[in-house]
Design a protein around this motif. Structure first.
Motif, PDB file in Angstrom:
ATOM      1  N   LEU A 291       1.590  14.101 -14.095  1.00  8.25           N
ATOM      2  CA  LEU A 291       0.435  14.562 -14.855  1.00  8.25           C
ATOM      3  C   LEU A 291       0.128  16.035 -14.588  1.00  8.25           C
ATOM      4  O   LEU A 291      -0.251  16.776 -15.493  1.00  8.25           O
ATOM      5  CB  LEU A 291      -0.792  13.707 -14.537  1.00  8.25           C
ATOM      6  CG  LEU A 291      -0.747  12.269 -15.032  1.00  8.25           C
ATOM      7  CD1 LEU A 291      -1.972  11.509 -14.551  1.00  8.25           C
ATOM      8  CD2 LEU A 291      -0.652  12.217 -16.540  1.00  8.25           C
ATOM      9  N   HIS A 292       0.295  16.452 -13.341  1.00 14.03           N
ATOM     10  CA  HIS A 292      -0.024  17.839 -12.987  1.00 14.03           C
ATOM     11  C   HIS A 292       1.031  18.816 -13.516  1.00 14.03           C
ATOM     12  O   HIS A 292       0.700  19.820 -14.143  1.00 14.03           O
ATOM     13  CB  HIS A 292      -0.161  17.969 -11.472  1.00 14.03           C
ATOM     14  CG  HIS A 292      -0.526  19.352 -11.034  1.00 14.03           C
ATOM     15  ND1 HIS A 292      -1.781  19.884 -11.232  1.00 14.03           N
ATOM     16  CD2 HIS A 292       0.210  20.316 -10.426  1.00 14.03           C
ATOM     17  CE1 HIS A 292      -1.800  21.114 -10.756  1.00 14.03           C
ATOM     18  NE2 HIS A 292      -0.607  21.396 -10.264  1.00 14.03           N
ATOM     19  N   PHE A 293       2.292  18.530 -13.238  1.00 15.59           N
ATOM     20  CA  PHE A 293       3.359  19.450 -13.612  1.00 15.59           C
ATOM     21  C   PHE A 293       3.952  19.165 -14.986  1.00 15.59           C
ATOM     22  O   PHE A 293       4.542  20.032 -15.605  1.00 15.59           O
ATOM     23  CB  PHE A 293       4.479  19.406 -12.564  1.00 15.59           C
ATOM     24  CG  PHE A 293       4.025  19.864 -11.210  1.00 15.59           C
ATOM     25  CD1 PHE A 293       3.653  21.176 -10.990  1.00 15.59           C
ATOM     26  CD2 PHE A 293       3.951  18.975 -10.160  1.00 15.59           C
ATOM     27  CE1 PHE A 293       3.220  21.599  -9.747  1.00 15.59           C
ATOM     28  CE2 PHE A 293       3.531  19.385  -8.906  1.00 15.59           C
ATOM     29  CZ  PHE A 293       3.168  20.701  -8.698  1.00 15.59           C
TER      30      PHE A 293
ATOM     31  N   LEU B 233       0.816  -1.209   0.000  1.00 22.20           N
ATOM     32  CA  LEU B 233       0.000   0.000   0.000  1.00 22.20           C
ATOM     33  C   LEU B 233       0.854   1.264   0.000  1.00 22.20           C
ATOM     34  O   LEU B 233       0.526   2.247  -0.678  1.00 22.20           O
ATOM     35  CB  LEU B 233      -0.940  -0.004   1.206  1.00 22.20           C
ATOM     36  CG  LEU B 233      -2.103  -0.991   1.133  1.00 22.20           C
ATOM     37  CD1 LEU B 233      -2.855  -0.996   2.460  1.00 22.20           C
ATOM     38  CD2 LEU B 233      -3.023  -0.640  -0.004  1.00 22.20           C
ATOM     39  N   ILE B 234       1.950   1.248   0.737  1.00 22.70           N
ATOM     40  CA  ILE B 234       2.852   2.399   0.736  1.00 22.70           C
ATOM     41  C   ILE B 234       3.477   2.579  -0.639  1.00 22.70           C
ATOM     42  O   ILE B 234       3.557   3.693  -1.158  1.00 22.70           O
ATOM     43  CB  ILE B 234       3.940   2.241   1.821  1.00 22.70           C
ATOM     44  CG1 ILE B 234       3.315   2.382   3.201  1.00 22.70           C
ATOM     45  CG2 ILE B 234       5.053   3.266   1.632  1.00 22.70           C
ATOM     46  CD1 ILE B 234       4.255   2.054   4.341  1.00 22.70           C
ATOM     47  N   GLY B 235       3.889   1.499  -1.259  1.00 23.81           N
ATOM     48  CA  GLY B 235       4.471   1.569  -2.601  1.00 23.81           C
ATOM     49  C   GLY B 235       3.477   2.091  -3.628  1.00 23.81           C
ATOM     50  O   GLY B 235       3.814   2.920  -4.479  1.00 23.81           O
ATOM     51  N   MET B 236       2.238   1.629  -3.537  1.00 21.62           N
ATOM     52  CA  MET B 236       1.214   2.101  -4.467  1.00 21.62           C
ATOM     53  C   MET B 236       0.912   3.574  -4.228  1.00 21.62           C
ATOM     54  O   MET B 236       0.687   4.330  -5.179  1.00 21.62           O
ATOM     55  CB  MET B 236      -0.051   1.256  -4.324  1.00 21.62           C
ATOM     56  CG  MET B 236       0.105  -0.139  -4.874  1.00 21.62           C
ATOM     57  SD  MET B 236      -1.277  -1.251  -4.546  1.00 21.62           S
ATOM     58  CE  MET B 236      -2.664  -0.348  -5.154  1.00 21.62           C
ATOM     59  N   GLY B 237       0.931   4.006  -2.979  1.00 25.89           N
ATOM     60  CA  GLY B 237       0.701   5.413  -2.667  1.00 25.89           C
ATOM     61  C   GLY B 237       1.790   6.304  -3.224  1.00 25.89           C
ATOM     62  O   GLY B 237       1.516   7.357  -3.806  1.00 25.89           O
TER      63      GLY B 237
ATOM     64  N   LEU C 263       3.713   5.587  -5.750  1.00 29.51           N
ATOM     65  CA  LEU C 263       3.569   5.543  -7.207  1.00 29.51           C
ATOM     66  C   LEU C 263       2.460   6.488  -7.664  1.00 29.51           C
ATOM     67  O   LEU C 263       2.628   7.224  -8.649  1.00 29.51           O
ATOM     68  CB  LEU C 263       3.278   4.116  -7.674  1.00 29.51           C
ATOM     69  CG  LEU C 263       3.124   3.917  -9.171  1.00 29.51           C
ATOM     70  CD1 LEU C 263       4.449   4.194  -9.870  1.00 29.51           C
ATOM     71  CD2 LEU C 263       2.654   2.520  -9.465  1.00 29.51           C
ATOM     72  N   LEU C 264       1.340   6.519  -6.960  1.00 28.87           N
ATOM     73  CA  LEU C 264       0.251   7.429  -7.318  1.00 28.87           C
ATOM     74  C   LEU C 264       0.654   8.890  -7.162  1.00 28.87           C
ATOM     75  O   LEU C 264       0.283   9.735  -7.976  1.00 28.87           O
ATOM     76  CB  LEU C 264      -0.979   7.135  -6.467  1.00 28.87           C
ATOM     77  CG  LEU C 264      -1.783   5.906  -6.858  1.00 28.87           C
ATOM     78  CD1 LEU C 264      -2.879   5.650  -5.832  1.00 28.87           C
ATOM     79  CD2 LEU C 264      -2.380   6.068  -8.230  1.00 28.87           C
ATOM     80  N   ILE C 265       1.431   9.194  -6.136  1.00 29.32           N
ATOM     81  CA  ILE C 265       1.900  10.563  -5.953  1.00 29.32           C
ATOM     82  C   ILE C 265       2.826  10.969  -7.086  1.00 29.32           C
ATOM     83  O   ILE C 265       2.717  12.078  -7.630  1.00 29.32           O
ATOM     84  CB  ILE C 265       2.588  10.719  -4.579  1.00 29.32           C
ATOM     85  CG1 ILE C 265       1.551  10.642  -3.468  1.00 29.32           C
ATOM     86  CG2 ILE C 265       3.367  12.031  -4.494  1.00 29.32           C
ATOM     87  CD1 ILE C 265       2.136  10.574  -2.074  1.00 29.32           C
TER      88      ILE C 265
END
Length: 70
Positions: free
Chosen positions: A22-24, A8-12, A14-16
């Motif tokens: 995508l944002h910058f 879950l930490i790794g997926m979090g 990765l999402l960040i």
């Protein structure tokens, strides 16, 4: 339970990272506006399908998944 927490930490993380790109990265990466993306504008509406963008994202995600799998 420790393995699920690490996953879950790794997926979090990765999402960040993906969200930041995508944002910058929208100013630097022309994703969604590549040659080969289908855009049809008509009198009553429009249709847009980013074919090439989907292919590039699929290739990048496949490479990243293979790196983590090994």
């Amino acid at each position: 339970m420790s393995d699920i927490g690490k996953m879950l930490i790794g997926m979090g993380v990765l999402l960040i990272v993906v969200g930041g790109i995508l944002h910058f990265g929208g100013k630097f990466l022309p994703l969604g506006k590549l040659p080969g993306d289908i855009s049809i504008t008509g009198e009553h509406g429009s249709f847009y399908f980013p074919v090439v963008t989907c292919i590039i994202i699929s290739i990048v995600l496949s490479v990243v998944a293979n790196l983590f799998h090994r």
